[in-house]
Write a protein that holds these residues in place. Structure first.
Motif, short mmCIF file in Angstrom:
data_model
loop_
_atom_site.label_atom_id
_atom_site.label_comp_id
_atom_site.label_asym_id
_atom_site.label_seq_id
_atom_site.Cartn_x
_atom_site.Cartn_y
_atom_site.Cartn_z
N LEU B 210 -1.92 -4.64 81.40
CA LEU B 210 -2.75 -3.96 82.35
C LEU B 210 -1.58 -2.70 82.66
CD1 LEU B 210 -5.08 -3.43 83.89
CD2 LEU B 210 -4.08 -4.77 85.76
N ILE B 213 -2.48 -0.22 79.97
CA ILE B 213 -3.79 0.50 80.53
C ILE B 213 -3.40 1.55 81.44
CG2 ILE B 213 -5.99 0.08 81.05
CD1 ILE B 213 -5.85 -2.40 79.58
N ALA B 214 -2.87 1.08 82.52
CA ALA B 214 -2.62 1.98 83.71
C ALA B 214 -1.73 2.96 83.41
CB ALA B 214 -1.69 1.00 84.71
N TRP B 217 -4.19 5.54 81.75
CA TRP B 217 -5.33 6.13 82.48
C TRP B 217 -4.94 6.61 83.95
CZ3 TRP B 217 -9.49 7.55 80.19
CH2 TRP B 217 -9.97 6.87 79.04
N VAL B 277 -11.15 6.75 72.00
CA VAL B 277 -10.85 6.66 73.47
C VAL B 277 -10.77 4.88 73.75
CG1 VAL B 277 -11.67 7.10 75.74
CG2 VAL B 277 -11.68 8.82 73.82
N ILE B 278 -11.62 4.26 73.08
CA ILE B 278 -11.71 2.86 73.41
C ILE B 278 -10.50 2.04 72.66
CG2 ILE B 278 -13.14 0.57 73.65
CD1 ILE B 278 -15.51 2.82 74.25
N SER B 281 -6.95 3.39 73.31
CA SER B 281 -6.19 3.32 74.45
C SER B 281 -6.13 1.59 74.74
CB SER B 281 -6.91 3.63 75.72
OG SER B 281 -8.23 3.47 75.94
N LEU B 282 -6.63 0.88 73.85
CA LEU B 282 -6.73 -0.56 73.92
C LEU B 282 -5.60 -1.34 73.24
CD1 LEU B 282 -10.26 -1.76 75.08
CD2 LEU B 282 -8.23 -1.19 76.75
#
Lengths: 32, 621
Positions: B210, B213-214, B217, B277-278, B281-282
């Motif tokens: 996380l 991801i943070a 984003w 994008v998916i 970024s993951l």
């Protein structure tokens, strides 16, 4: 993760998934 | 024209077009750019760029391509000639041959690294390696000799990759490219899903997924006022959709006259964005956050696209003991993403030899193979002198924008937008919203010229890109002989420490420039547990020794916080280091000469072909 981060991520990913679904349904409609 | 190939099926075309667009950039470059440019705020200029010029350019490219294909042209000299009718058109179209071929010279090499790393992962080759050194030695950039003695291994993988690419091109559009895409694209999605699940379920070490991801984003809206962020977003959209190579046009030329292109172009972009994008970024950044901690992400993202993929990702997977399975999957994913793009980018050249020069498939593929090998050899062996970056800047960055700017003006103002719009919608399964008519006519050309101006200003004028400069690298030679690890970190830019370190390196660079050749030093140093560094002895080129004497070298290492640690604990140690002063100038100029020579060669070939055609037609009349 901030609220702004969540919003940007969900909106962006949601828009891209929706665009993909739109394209798939248009192709399928033609094939049917 | 009856003997020109067509796509075998619509799904095959969509897969091939998606394979064209989806490349290494989706999984590595996008997260790196986002992390460096305002995190979540980056998505705003990114989506604006997508709407203002990327989608219009996609539709233009597909329209230009299908239009050219109706007259038997699969490359832009023929296409532009048909659309413009001016005698200069075909020569301008040469950009759509020279740019993709130059791009292939170095992109296939990057593709080969992925293949090599997939092999090293499967065979557990880098189980204990220091990954930045492993990569630099694999590429021959650094000659410290811990894992590789030069770029020969990388060259072997390049040859395998080249043979695979030429073989697919030789097999043709339906039996080669389409078949490859039908296998590679589903596999790519499966690999992406496997890696996403693996990364999302990693237990925390120095951070959590996380955190990563943070980092990507959480928006830093202040970055939106920086023109650099907008240029970076525009650049990313360009690379990711393979705009400006002539490759989309070429794929479209194999579409039948009344088959849809509007929805196909949109679907290509949508699929590409899904992966970018998916999955983009993951996977890589969250994995880096777990292993390195969130505070290190900026440094990793800032150290370049390849650092994320070839250093931080394998280090993270190694920490979880899953190199052989997940490491192999990761690098095969990158390899397949690159493979479907490299065949696409080279296909316009293949089409040119077939359609215009009337060569057979075997001869065309063979000729491309010869060009490709000859062009790739200097990329491999001169890489340490910045050869690859030079090709990437002029052909793979500025070239794409110049090509696109011309193409949009040709489409909207010379061919005329009304005719183009009608051409785009013939047989189409969707109607493109009318607003794009105006965007294409007015906004896209202006946006492209602004981007071009921005890049020229930033890189060529401010960055003084025209003048090649020497570089000085310092590397450890005895990494394999020790249990622990040699560590160093550059001082933060803008600090007095960074300035002092910069001045020491500048003296080395000045010595290289004055000597006009490479200068090397070797030294033995002693490090203490409290951060001290003592240079015990140093040998090498006297010119370099005068510029960088022992005390200055010791100070440089101190400023870079050079030390030895075992399990995170600093210990006294000895190290052997090499200082390489590289005289880049001649190699940069060789790169420029090759680019110009290739463009001139294509211009001459086009001239000969068109003159012969005119003579034939004149004779027939």
């Amino acid at each position: 993760m901030t609220a702004g981060g969540w919003v940007l991520m969900i909106v962006s990913m949601g828009a891209i998934v929706s665009l993909n679904l739109f394209c798939i349904t248009r192709f399928l409609r033609k094939d049917r | 024209m009856a003997d020109r190939e067509n796509w075998g099926s619509r799904i095959g075309l969509v897969f091939a077009a998606a394979g064209n667009a989806i490349g290494i950039g989706n999984l590595l470059r996008f997260p790196g750019q986002a992390a460096n440019n305002g995190g979540g705020a980056f998505i705003i200029p990114y989506l604006v760029s997508l709407l203002l010029f990327a989608m219009p350019m996609m539709w233009i490219a597909w329209t230009v391509g299908r239009f050219g294909g109706m007259f038997g042209h699969g490359s832009t000299p023929g296409m532009f000639d048909r659309m413009w009718g001016h005698r200069a058109a075909k020569y301008v179209g040469v950009m759509g041959l020279a740019i993709p071929l130059i791009f292939c010279f170095y992109y296939t090499y990057i593709e080969a690294w992925c293949l090599g790393y997939a092999y090293f992962s499967a065979t557990n080759r880098y189980a204990t390696a220091h990954m930045p050194t492993f990569l630099n030695e694999f590429l021959g950039v650094q000659r410290s000799g811990n894992y590789f003695s030069g770029a020969h291994t990388a060259f072997t993988f390049l040859m395998i990759t080249l043979v695979l690419n030429v073989w697919v091109l030789y097999r043709g559009v339906a039996r080669g490219i389409e078949l490859l895409a039908k296998v590679a694209i589903p596999l790519l999605f499966v690999f992406c899903v496997i890696l996403t699940v693996r990364v999302m379920t990693l237990p925390p070490i120095k951070g959590t997924v996380l955190d990563g991801i943070a980092f990507l984003w959480n928006p830093d809206f202040s970055k939106l006022t920086d023109p650099g962020t907008w240029l970076a977003a525009a650049g990313q959209v360009f690379f990711t959709l393979s705009i400006g190579f002539g490759a989309l046009e070429c794929y479209a030329s194999y579409v039948k006259k009344n088959d849809d292109i509007a929805l196909t172009a949109l679907t290509t972009a949508a699929t590409n964005e899904f992966v970018e994008v998916i999955f983009g970024s993951l996977i890589a950044i969250p994995a880096a956050a777990v292993f390195f901690g969130p505070q290190m992400i900026q440094e990793i993202a800032g150290s370049g696209t390849f650092s994320i993929g070839m250093v931080s990702m394998p280090e993270t997977l190694r920490a979880f003991g899953s190199i052989q399975v997940f490491g192999t999957i990761w690098f095969l994913l990158l390899f397949f993403a690159a493979f479907t793009s490299s065949v696409a980018v080279c296909q316009p050249v293949m089409a040119f030899f077939q359609d215009e020069a009337k060569l057979g498939r075997g001869a065309a593929a063979g000729l491309i193979g010869v060009f490709w090998i000859l062009g790739s050899i200097p990329v491999v062996y001169f890489m340490r002198y910045g050869f690859l970056d030079e090709l990437d800047f002029w052909a793979g960055t500025l070239g794409l924008v110049v090509f696109s700017a011309f193409e949009v003006i040709l489409f909207a103002w010379i061919f005329k937008i009304d005719r183009g719009w009608e051409e785009l919608h013939r047989g189409s399964l969707i109607r493109v919203p009318r607003i794009f008519y105006y965007i294409t006519k007015y906004v896209t050309p202006v946006a492209l010229l602004l981007i071009l101006g921005g890049w020229v200003w930033n890189d060529v004028i401010i960055g003084q890109k025209l003048i090649p400069r020497p570089t000085v690298n310092v590397a450890v030679m005895n990494r394999e002989d020790v249990h622990g690890e040699y560590v160093r970190s550059n001082p933060k830019s803008g600090t007095p420490e960074a300035e002092e370190a910069g001045a020491i390196l500048a003296a080395g660079r000045a010595a290289v420039a004055k000597a006009g050749r490479d200068l090397e030093l070797w030294m033995n140093v002693e490090t203490t547990a409290d951060g001290g560094v003592r240079v015990m002895d140093v040998n090498g080129d006297p010119a370099m020794l005068r510029a960088m004497p022992a005390d200055r070298l010791g100070r440089l290492l101190e400023l870079r916080n050079f030390h030895y640690a075992e399990d995170g604990v600093r210990r006294p140690a000895r190290a052997q280091l090499i200082v390489e002063g590289l005289n880049n100038g001649p190699y940069i100029w060789i790169a420029r000469v090759i680019m110009v020579a290739l463009a001139v060669a294509f211009l001459l070939i086009v001239r000969v072909i068109w003159e012969a055609r005119a003579a034939r037609e004149g004779g027939a009349a």
